[in-house]
Design an enzyme around this catalytic site. Structure first.
Site, short mmCIF file in Angstrom:
data_model
loop_
_atom_site.label_atom_id
_atom_site.label_comp_id
_atom_site.label_asym_id
_atom_site.label_seq_id
_atom_site.Cartn_x
_atom_site.Cartn_y
_atom_site.Cartn_z
N SER A 250 0.86 -1.19 0.00
CA SER A 250 0.00 0.00 0.00
C SER A 250 0.90 1.24 0.00
CB SER A 250 -0.87 0.01 1.25
OG SER A 250 -0.04 0.20 2.39
N ASP B 257 -0.98 -1.59 -4.15
CA ASP B 257 -2.35 -1.77 -3.66
C ASP B 257 -2.99 -0.40 -3.41
OD1 ASP B 257 -4.52 -3.29 -2.75
OD2 ASP B 257 -3.78 -3.31 -0.68
N GLY C 285 -10.68 -6.87 0.91
CA GLY C 285 -11.30 -7.00 2.24
C GLY C 285 -11.74 -8.42 2.52
N ASN D 288 -7.50 -10.28 -2.04
CA ASN D 288 -6.58 -9.49 -1.22
C ASN D 288 -6.69 -9.82 0.26
OD1 ASN D 288 -6.34 -8.21 -3.69
ND2 ASN D 288 -6.18 -6.18 -2.77
#
Ligand code: G3H
Ligand code: 13P
Ligand code: ZN
Length: 307
Positions: free
Chosen positions: A49, A81, A210, A252
Protein backbone atom coordinates in the site's frame (compact mmCIF):
# COMPACT_ATOMS: atom_id res chain seq x y z
CA UNK A 1 10.10 -15.49 -11.32
CA UNK A 2 8.77 -11.94 -11.52
CA UNK A 3 5.56 -11.63 -13.56
CA UNK A 4 2.61 -9.29 -14.12
CA UNK A 5 -1.06 -10.07 -13.45
CA UNK A 6 -1.75 -11.14 -17.03
CA UNK A 7 0.59 -14.12 -16.64
CA UNK A 8 -1.38 -15.50 -13.70
CA UNK A 9 -4.94 -14.16 -13.38
CA UNK A 10 -6.65 -15.06 -16.69
CA UNK A 11 -5.67 -18.68 -16.11
CA UNK A 12 -7.08 -18.53 -12.58
CA UNK A 13 -10.38 -17.13 -13.84
CA UNK A 14 -10.57 -19.80 -16.55
CA UNK A 15 -9.78 -22.68 -14.22
CA UNK A 16 -11.87 -21.47 -11.27
CA UNK A 17 -9.34 -20.57 -8.57
CA UNK A 18 -8.04 -17.29 -7.16
CA UNK A 19 -4.50 -16.02 -6.74
CA UNK A 20 -3.80 -14.53 -3.31
CA UNK A 21 -2.57 -10.93 -3.08
CA UNK A 22 -0.86 -10.49 0.28
CA UNK A 23 0.24 -7.14 1.73
CA UNK A 24 3.75 -6.66 3.04
CA UNK A 25 5.81 -3.88 4.53
CA UNK A 26 8.96 -5.69 5.64
CA UNK A 27 11.44 -8.50 5.08
CA UNK A 28 9.89 -11.17 7.30
CA UNK A 29 6.35 -10.86 5.92
CA UNK A 30 7.67 -10.99 2.34
CA UNK A 31 9.81 -14.05 3.07
CA UNK A 32 6.81 -15.77 4.67
CA UNK A 33 4.51 -15.06 1.69
CA UNK A 34 7.03 -16.44 -0.80
CA UNK A 35 7.82 -19.46 1.35
CA UNK A 36 4.12 -20.38 1.67
CA UNK A 37 3.56 -19.94 -2.09
CA UNK A 38 6.60 -22.06 -2.95
CA UNK A 39 5.62 -24.80 -0.50
CA UNK A 40 2.12 -25.04 -1.98
CA UNK A 41 3.22 -24.42 -5.59
CA UNK A 42 0.95 -21.41 -6.01
CA UNK A 43 1.44 -18.20 -7.99
CA UNK A 44 1.31 -15.21 -5.67
CA UNK A 45 0.94 -11.43 -5.68
CA UNK A 46 2.91 -9.32 -3.23
CA UNK A 47 1.16 -6.03 -2.58
CA UNK A 48 2.35 -2.83 -0.97
CA UNK A 49 0.00 0.00 0.00
CA UNK A 50 1.04 3.66 -0.12
CA UNK A 51 1.51 3.54 3.66
CA UNK A 52 3.72 0.45 3.40
CA UNK A 53 5.82 2.24 0.76
CA UNK A 54 6.18 5.28 3.01
CA UNK A 55 7.09 3.05 5.94
CA UNK A 56 9.80 1.06 4.19
CA UNK A 57 10.92 3.50 1.46
CA UNK A 58 10.11 2.71 -2.17
CA UNK A 59 13.73 2.00 -3.13
CA UNK A 60 14.17 -0.49 -0.27
CA UNK A 61 10.87 -2.30 -0.56
CA UNK A 62 10.84 -2.57 -4.36
CA UNK A 63 14.43 -3.79 -4.66
CA UNK A 64 13.96 -6.29 -1.84
CA UNK A 65 10.77 -7.79 -3.27
CA UNK A 66 12.01 -7.82 -6.87
CA UNK A 67 15.21 -9.58 -5.84
CA UNK A 68 13.25 -12.22 -3.92
CA UNK A 69 10.62 -12.60 -6.65
CA UNK A 70 13.21 -13.12 -9.39
CA UNK A 71 14.68 -16.02 -7.45
CA UNK A 72 11.36 -17.55 -6.38
CA UNK A 73 10.33 -20.97 -7.70
CA UNK A 74 6.78 -19.73 -8.37
CA UNK A 75 5.45 -16.73 -10.35
CA UNK A 76 5.40 -13.60 -8.17
CA UNK A 77 3.87 -10.24 -9.12
CA UNK A 78 4.83 -7.01 -7.37
CA UNK A 79 1.68 -4.91 -7.13
CA UNK A 80 0.76 -1.45 -5.83
CA UNK A 81 -2.35 -1.77 -3.66
CA UNK A 82 -4.93 1.07 -3.69
CA UNK A 83 -2.83 3.61 -5.59
CA UNK A 84 -4.71 6.88 -5.33
CA UNK A 85 -2.91 8.92 -7.98
CA UNK A 86 -1.31 8.67 -11.43
CA UNK A 87 1.94 9.97 -9.91
CA UNK A 88 2.18 7.15 -7.36
CA UNK A 89 1.46 4.53 -10.05
CA UNK A 90 4.19 6.06 -12.25
CA UNK A 91 6.63 6.08 -9.34
CA UNK A 92 6.00 2.39 -8.68
CA UNK A 93 6.36 1.51 -12.37
CA UNK A 94 9.67 3.38 -12.43
CA UNK A 95 10.78 1.24 -9.51
CA UNK A 96 10.02 -2.03 -11.28
CA UNK A 97 6.50 -2.89 -10.05
CA UNK A 98 4.91 -5.29 -12.52
CA UNK A 99 1.40 -4.25 -11.62
CA UNK A 100 -0.46 -1.29 -10.13
CA UNK A 101 -3.92 -0.65 -8.80
CA UNK A 102 -5.38 2.74 -9.50
CA UNK A 103 -8.17 3.13 -6.98
CA UNK A 104 -10.34 6.03 -8.10
CA UNK A 105 -13.50 4.39 -6.79
CA UNK A 106 -14.20 7.46 -4.62
CA UNK A 107 -14.48 9.63 -7.77
CA UNK A 108 -17.44 9.89 -10.16
CA UNK A 109 -17.81 7.14 -12.80
CA UNK A 110 -16.44 9.36 -15.56
CA UNK A 111 -13.47 10.60 -13.51
CA UNK A 112 -12.71 7.04 -12.42
CA UNK A 113 -12.67 5.94 -16.09
CA UNK A 114 -10.51 8.91 -17.12
CA UNK A 115 -7.87 8.39 -14.43
CA UNK A 116 -7.80 4.63 -14.92
CA UNK A 117 -7.38 5.06 -18.68
CA UNK A 118 -4.49 7.45 -18.14
CA UNK A 119 -2.72 4.91 -15.90
CA UNK A 120 -3.46 2.06 -18.35
CA UNK A 121 -1.95 4.02 -21.27
CA UNK A 122 1.22 4.72 -19.31
CA UNK A 123 1.51 1.23 -17.80
CA UNK A 124 1.12 -0.54 -21.17
CA UNK A 125 4.42 0.95 -22.38
CA UNK A 126 6.19 -0.98 -19.63
CA UNK A 127 4.09 -4.17 -19.83
CA UNK A 128 2.71 -3.35 -16.39
CA UNK A 129 -0.84 -4.53 -15.63
CA UNK A 130 -3.51 -2.33 -14.07
CA UNK A 131 -6.24 -3.16 -11.57
CA UNK A 132 -9.05 -0.65 -11.06
CA UNK A 133 -12.07 -0.53 -8.74
CA UNK A 134 -15.72 0.28 -9.12
CA UNK A 135 -18.10 0.41 -6.15
CA UNK A 136 -16.98 1.20 -2.60
CA UNK A 137 -15.91 -1.07 0.23
CA UNK A 138 -16.44 -0.10 3.85
CA UNK A 139 -13.50 0.00 6.26
CA UNK A 140 -10.13 1.65 6.39
CA UNK A 141 -7.51 1.73 3.67
CA UNK A 142 -4.53 4.02 3.97
CA UNK A 143 -5.99 7.09 5.66
CA UNK A 144 -9.39 6.90 4.00
CA UNK A 145 -12.19 5.70 6.27
CA UNK A 146 -15.44 4.61 4.62
CA UNK A 147 -18.46 4.05 6.90
CA UNK A 148 -20.69 0.98 6.33
CA UNK A 149 -23.51 3.33 5.28
CA UNK A 150 -21.27 4.92 2.61
CA UNK A 151 -20.26 1.61 1.05
CA UNK A 152 -21.78 1.02 -2.41
CA UNK A 153 -22.26 -2.34 -4.11
CA UNK A 154 -20.92 -2.47 -7.66
CA UNK A 155 -23.57 -2.02 -10.34
CA UNK A 156 -23.10 -4.83 -12.94
CA UNK A 157 -23.99 -2.62 -15.93
CA UNK A 158 -21.64 0.13 -14.78
CA UNK A 159 -18.94 -2.48 -14.22
CA UNK A 160 -19.19 -3.65 -17.83
CA UNK A 161 -19.01 -0.10 -19.20
CA UNK A 162 -16.14 0.65 -16.86
CA UNK A 163 -14.11 -2.39 -17.94
CA UNK A 164 -14.67 -1.61 -21.64
CA UNK A 165 -13.97 2.13 -21.36
CA UNK A 166 -10.98 2.00 -19.02
CA UNK A 167 -9.10 -0.95 -20.54
CA UNK A 168 -8.04 -2.21 -17.10
CA UNK A 169 -6.66 -5.76 -16.77
CA UNK A 170 -8.48 -6.69 -13.55
CA UNK A 171 -11.46 -5.16 -11.79
CA UNK A 172 -12.12 -4.93 -8.05
CA UNK A 173 -15.79 -4.99 -7.16
CA UNK A 174 -17.80 -4.36 -3.98
CA UNK A 175 -20.14 -7.20 -2.94
CA UNK A 176 -20.17 -6.81 0.85
CA UNK A 177 -16.59 -7.34 2.01
CA UNK A 178 -14.78 -4.60 3.92
CA UNK A 179 -11.24 -3.83 5.01
CA UNK A 180 -10.02 -4.59 8.52
CA UNK A 181 -10.84 -7.06 11.31
CA UNK A 182 -14.44 -6.04 12.02
CA UNK A 183 -16.35 -6.89 8.87
CA UNK A 184 -19.74 -7.94 10.22
CA UNK A 185 -21.79 -7.31 13.35
CA UNK A 186 -24.29 -10.08 12.58
CA UNK A 187 -24.19 -13.02 10.19
CA UNK A 188 -21.56 -12.67 7.43
CA UNK A 189 -23.06 -12.42 3.97
CA UNK A 190 -21.89 -11.47 0.47
CA UNK A 191 -23.95 -10.42 -2.55
CA UNK A 192 -23.05 -13.44 -4.69
CA UNK A 193 -26.06 -12.57 -6.87
CA UNK A 194 -24.36 -9.29 -7.86
CA UNK A 195 -21.07 -11.12 -8.49
CA UNK A 196 -22.85 -13.59 -10.80
CA UNK A 197 -24.35 -10.72 -12.81
CA UNK A 198 -20.97 -9.02 -13.12
CA UNK A 199 -19.21 -12.24 -14.09
CA UNK A 200 -21.74 -12.80 -16.89
CA UNK A 201 -20.91 -9.39 -18.38
CA UNK A 202 -17.14 -9.19 -17.86
CA UNK A 203 -14.46 -11.64 -18.88
CA UNK A 204 -11.43 -9.97 -17.25
CA UNK A 205 -10.40 -11.29 -13.81
CA UNK A 206 -12.48 -9.96 -10.91
CA UNK A 207 -10.89 -8.97 -7.62
CA UNK A 208 -12.14 -9.29 -4.04
CA UNK A 209 -10.67 -6.87 -1.50
CA UNK A 210 -11.30 -7.00 2.24
CA UNK A 211 -11.35 -10.78 2.16
CA UNK A 212 -9.52 -11.77 5.36
CA UNK A 213 -10.97 -14.72 7.25
CA UNK A 214 -10.14 -13.29 10.74
CA UNK A 215 -10.33 -16.84 12.05
CA UNK A 216 -11.13 -17.36 15.69
CA UNK A 217 -8.06 -19.63 16.20
CA UNK A 218 -5.72 -16.73 15.31
CA UNK A 219 -7.75 -14.17 17.26
CA UNK A 220 -7.72 -16.44 20.34
CA UNK A 221 -3.94 -16.70 20.09
CA UNK A 222 -3.59 -12.91 20.11
CA UNK A 223 -6.00 -12.58 23.03
CA UNK A 224 -4.46 -15.44 25.02
CA UNK A 225 -1.19 -13.54 25.23
CA UNK A 226 -2.52 -10.11 26.18
CA UNK A 227 -4.24 -8.84 23.03
CA UNK A 228 -7.74 -7.37 23.04
CA UNK A 229 -9.24 -8.16 19.65
CA UNK A 230 -12.83 -8.54 20.81
CA UNK A 231 -15.71 -9.16 18.34
CA UNK A 232 -13.45 -9.38 15.29
CA UNK A 233 -15.19 -11.15 12.39
CA UNK A 234 -14.08 -11.96 8.83
CA UNK A 235 -15.28 -13.74 5.71
CA UNK A 236 -16.00 -17.45 6.29
CA UNK A 237 -14.19 -19.91 3.99
CA UNK A 238 -17.46 -21.11 2.44
CA UNK A 239 -18.23 -17.56 1.19
CA UNK A 240 -14.71 -17.20 -0.22
CA UNK A 241 -15.11 -20.51 -2.07
CA UNK A 242 -18.49 -19.40 -3.42
CA UNK A 243 -16.99 -16.11 -4.63
CA UNK A 244 -14.14 -17.96 -6.36
CA UNK A 245 -16.55 -20.41 -7.99
CA UNK A 246 -18.40 -17.41 -9.42
CA UNK A 247 -15.55 -15.50 -11.04
CA UNK A 248 -13.26 -13.97 -8.40
CA UNK A 249 -9.67 -14.59 -9.55
CA UNK A 250 -7.63 -12.35 -7.20
CA UNK A 251 -8.17 -12.12 -3.46
CA UNK A 252 -6.58 -9.49 -1.22
CA UNK A 253 -5.52 -10.33 2.31
CA UNK A 254 -3.75 -8.08 4.77
CA UNK A 255 -5.55 -8.25 8.11
CA UNK A 256 -4.98 -12.01 8.51
CA UNK A 257 -1.21 -11.50 8.13
CA UNK A 258 -1.25 -8.69 10.68
CA UNK A 259 -3.12 -10.92 13.13
CA UNK A 260 -0.66 -13.77 12.49
CA UNK A 261 2.28 -11.42 12.97
CA UNK A 262 0.88 -10.12 16.27
CA UNK A 263 -0.07 -13.56 17.57
CA UNK A 264 3.39 -14.96 16.80
CA UNK A 265 5.22 -12.17 18.57
CA UNK A 266 2.89 -11.98 21.56
CA UNK A 267 3.14 -15.72 22.15
CA UNK A 268 6.90 -15.84 21.67
CA UNK A 269 7.60 -12.95 24.03
CA UNK A 270 5.23 -14.31 26.66
CA UNK A 271 6.93 -17.70 26.55
CA UNK A 272 10.50 -16.37 26.23
CA UNK A 273 10.69 -13.33 28.51
CA UNK A 274 14.47 -13.25 28.58
CA UNK A 275 14.98 -13.17 24.78
CA UNK A 276 15.91 -9.86 23.23
CA UNK A 277 17.25 -10.97 19.85
CA UNK A 278 15.03 -9.40 17.12
CA UNK A 279 15.81 -12.27 14.75
CA UNK A 280 14.33 -14.80 17.16
CA UNK A 281 11.32 -12.62 17.90
CA UNK A 282 10.59 -11.89 14.25
CA UNK A 283 11.06 -15.54 13.27
CA UNK A 284 8.02 -16.36 15.41
CA UNK A 285 5.98 -13.85 13.38
CA UNK A 286 7.38 -15.20 10.11
CA UNK A 287 6.49 -18.79 11.01
CA UNK A 288 2.90 -17.99 11.87
CA UNK A 289 2.43 -15.90 8.72
CA UNK A 290 3.59 -18.88 6.64
CA UNK A 291 0.76 -20.89 8.23
CA UNK A 292 -1.77 -18.11 7.63
CA UNK A 293 -0.79 -17.64 3.96
CA UNK A 294 -0.87 -21.40 3.34
CA UNK A 295 -4.36 -21.53 4.81
CA UNK A 296 -5.54 -18.72 2.50
CA UNK A 297 -3.94 -20.29 -0.62
CA UNK A 298 -5.75 -23.57 0.09
CA UNK A 299 -9.09 -21.83 0.57
CA UNK A 300 -8.59 -19.95 -2.73
CA UNK A 301 -8.00 -23.27 -4.54
CA UNK A 302 -4.57 -22.10 -5.72
CA UNK A 303 -2.49 -25.00 -4.39
CA UNK A 304 -0.55 -27.00 -7.02
CA UNK A 305 -1.22 -24.54 -9.84
CA UNK A 306 2.47 -24.24 -10.77
CA UNK A 307 4.27 -27.19 -12.36
O1 G3H B 1 -6.49 -2.22 1.73
C1 G3H B 1 -5.89 -1.89 2.75
C2 G3H B 1 -4.69 -2.57 3.21
O2 G3H B 1 -4.98 -3.34 4.35
C3 G3H B 1 -3.56 -1.61 3.42
O3 G3H B 1 -3.53 -1.05 4.70
O4 G3H B 1 -2.85 1.29 4.14
O5 G3H B 1 -2.65 0.41 6.48
O6 G3H B 1 -1.12 -0.39 4.68
P1 G3H B 1 -2.46 0.14 5.03
P1 13P C 1 -8.35 -7.28 4.63
O1 13P C 1 -8.35 -6.10 5.55
O2 13P C 1 -9.64 -8.03 4.70
O3 13P C 1 -7.19 -8.17 4.82
O4 13P C 1 -8.26 -6.71 3.13
C1 13P C 1 -7.03 -6.30 2.61
C2 13P C 1 -7.14 -5.63 1.30
O5 13P C 1 -8.17 -5.58 0.67
C3 13P C 1 -5.92 -5.02 0.77
O6 13P C 1 -6.14 -4.35 -0.43
ZN1 ZN D 1 -8.13 -3.48 -0.47
Amino acid sequence: MLVNLNSILPNARKKGYAVGAFNTSNLEITQAIIKAAETLKSPVIIATSEKAIKYAGIENISRMIISMAERARVPVALHLDHGKSFELCRECIRHGYTSVMIDASHLSFIDNVRLTRKVVRYARKFKVTVEAEIGRLAGIEDDLKVKKTEAIYTDPKEARHFAEDSGCDALAIAIGTSHGAYKFKGTPMLRIDILKEIAKKITIPLVLHGASGVKIKWINRVNKYGGTLAHAKGIPDRLIREAVANGIAKINTDTDLRIGFTAGIREYLAKNPSVFDPRKILTSAHDLIVEVVKDRIRVFGAENRVC
